[in-house]
Design an enzyme around this catalytic site. Structure first.
Site, PDB file in Angstrom:
ATOM      1  NE  ARG A 261      -3.684  -2.265   2.357  1.00  0.00           N
ATOM      2  CZ  ARG A 261      -4.628  -2.537   3.253  1.00  0.00           C
ATOM      3  NH1 ARG A 261      -4.856  -1.678   4.228  1.00  0.00           N
ATOM      4  NH2 ARG A 261      -5.321  -3.646   3.171  1.00  0.00           N
ATOM      5  NE  ARG A 276      -1.372   4.669   7.314  1.00  0.00           N
ATOM      6  CZ  ARG A 276      -2.366   4.646   8.167  1.00  0.00           C
ATOM      7  NH1 ARG A 276      -2.133   4.782   9.450  1.00  0.00           N
ATOM      8  NH2 ARG A 276      -3.605   4.502   7.749  1.00  0.00           N
ATOM      9  CD  GLU A 348      -8.201  -1.145  10.988  1.00  0.00           C
ATOM     10  OE1 GLU A 348      -8.196   0.097  10.991  1.00  0.00           O
ATOM     11  OE2 GLU A 348      -8.497  -1.835  10.000  1.00  0.00           O
ATOM     12  CB  SER A 351     -10.793  -4.337   8.812  1.00  0.00           C
ATOM     13  OG  SER A 351     -11.881  -3.693   8.240  1.00  0.00           O
ATOM     14  NE  ARG A 393      -1.532  -0.665  12.094  1.00  0.00           N
ATOM     15  CZ  ARG A 393      -2.493  -0.203  11.292  1.00  0.00           C
ATOM     16  NH1 ARG A 393      -3.725  -0.681  11.405  1.00  0.00           N
ATOM     17  NH2 ARG A 393      -2.208   0.695  10.388  1.00  0.00           N
TER      18      ARG A 393
END
Length: 425
Positions: A261, A276, A348, A351, A393
């Site tokens: 990403r 990130r 997070e 999801s 994470r």
RNA sequence: GGAGGGUUGGCUGAGCGGUCGAAAGCGACGGUCUUGAAAACCGUAGACGGGGCAACCCGUCCGGGGGUUCGAAUCCCUCACCCUCCGCCA
């Protein structure tokens, strides 16, 4: 994308969804779409009459010729008609392309159980599990990992750039252990393991909703391919264009892949350490389900991811995303966040979302009893996906939560068979 | 990278520019027969969109997209994919 029928029959619901999701740019597109579609439908009614007339006359010409008769008079008469049909078809193509392009810009409808909210602060904490570790001297994961040489951020920056860490020694072994733990667990749960392509074409990225809007989030490589931002993209596309047997549903897949990403525009504490990255590993669940069963599947998938966090000894909470923080393609979404003791914040790690028929409409993945040879009407399947889990994470929280005063890390019991030891050193 | 051959309905596979949405076989579905099943026989059957209360009618679709023609699965252009041979390569 939504089905055109939905926009025609429930334009007010679609408008409400656009506002609830705070995607206000889509509203003028909806208006343009509705008017283009109306124009197209009236054009088509007229055009189809002309086509029928042309077809009938051409057939007559054919019959005469077969009988050896002259058809010059008929042919002259049809030429004008054919020209008119052609103009109509051109206009129809334009309108169809316009409608199609606009349709891609209309977000999915939130499920009725999704709370209204304008942003992340209005997400609802559904549940919280485990005890958050706190206290003096808890170090952030980047300090722990760099001190022991488990992760070399600087080396990754040198090799590629920021956001591409290098895992070494016990750090790399931890990655491998997590991969096996996650996949083994999901296979036990009945998921089929998939090792998909890591590059996808534009059609696949469009079907799952990455294109056209989120093009800037993906790395594009030569030959028109994109590096996958999540294995959701290749795996959800597995059954593109198929009519599945309802008896075979749900189809449940899991996949381990790196994800890529660009994450443009991120800064500050968000990008520290593993928070990130531009490349990270993730195990993903992808489910194709019957429409009436998809919300049960959403709960089940979320529960599976939660159980993994429990087994890793991590404190976490489940959030029900509000309409404004949910994203373009989802009808309902849960986020799982782990507690990061070294940073004193939630991260997070998963999801889990139900897209209902939003992706299936573009995928043209349908179902019916008996499948492609079955009888009766076809319906679009529902697609779901969820992380189980995202590695960086999870690793951050794991290192920070299980750290010792001496700077070692106690390995959670479930990972010991994979790592072959009870401490990371 | 070079040369050639392909892509047709769930599958295999025919198809002269003119009732071709498409032969045939297999498979599927319904029926007859049978205690039941198989076999045999008879029959039904594509997807998508539009219109109609409905029976039904119309349109589009033969890898994708364009073109030629009164008319295209059939001719032309283009793209993608598959196969064979040569080259290169983990």
């Amino acid at each position: 994308m939504l089905e055109l029928r939905t926009l025609r029959e429930r334009p007010d619901d679609v408008r409400a969804a656009i506002r609830a999701k705070q995607l206000f740019d889509a509203e003028p597109r909806l208006d343009e779409l509705l008017s283009a579609d109306a124009e197209r439908r009236s054009l088509r009614r007229e055009l189809e009459g002309l086509q029928a007339e042309r077809n009938a006359r051409s057939r007559e010409i054919g019959e005469r010729k077969r009988r050896g008769e002259d058809a010059a008079d008929l042919m002259a008469g049809v030429a004008d008609l054919a020209a008119e049909v052609k103009r109509g078809e051109e206009r129809d193509r334009e309108l169809a392309a316009r409608v199609d392009a606009l349709l891609l810009e209309i977000p999915n409808l939130p499920h009725p159980s999704v709370p209204y909210g304008e942003g992340p602060e209005q997400n609802v904490v559904v549940a919280e599990h485990g005890e958050r570790r706190g206290g003096e001297g808890l170090r952030p994961h980047w300090e722990l990992a760099e001190a022991r040489g488990w992760i070399d951020f600087a080396a990754g920056t040198a090799v590629t750039g920021a956001g591409f860490p290098v895992f070494l020694g016990d750090g790399a072994r931890l990655v491998r252990a997590l991969t096996s733990f996650f996949l083994d667990r999901l296979v036990e749960e009945g998921f089929t393991e998939v090792a998909p392509p890591l590059l996808v074409n534009a059609e696949s990225a469009t079907a799952t909703g990455q294109l056209p809007d989120k093009e800037g989030q993906m790395y594009q490589v030569a030959d028109g391919f994109y590096l996958i931002p999540t294995s959701e993209v290749p795996v959800t596309n597995l059954h593109r264009g198929q009519i599945l047997d309802e008896a075979a549903l749900p189809l449940r897949y899991c996949a381990f892949t790196p994800c890529f990403r660009r994450e443009a525009g991120s800064y500050g504490k968000d990008v520290r350490g593993l928070n990130r990255l531009h490349q990270f590993d993730k195990v993903e669940m992808v489910v194709l389900a019957l429409p009436e069963e998809s919300y049960d599947a959403l709960e089940a998938m979320t529960a599976i991811a939660e159980r993994m966090l429990v087994d890793l000894g991590l404190a976490f909470r489940r959030l029900l995303m509000c309409s404004g923080d949910m994203g373009f393609t989802q009808a309902k979404k849960y986020d799982l966040e782990v507690w990061s003791p070294g940073q004193a914040r939630w991260l997070e790690v998963s999801s889990v979302s139900n897209m209902e028929a939003f992706q299936a409409a573009r995928l043209e993945t349908r179902c019916r009893p008996g499948g492609s040879q079955g009888q009766g009407k076809t319906r679009l399947v529902h697609t779901l996906n969820g992380s189980a889990l995202a590695f960086p994470r999870t690793i951050a929280a794991l290192l920070e939560t299980h750290q010792t005063e001496g700077g070692e890390v106690v390995v959670p019991t479930v990972l010991r068979p994979y790592l072959g030891r009870d401490r990371l050193r």
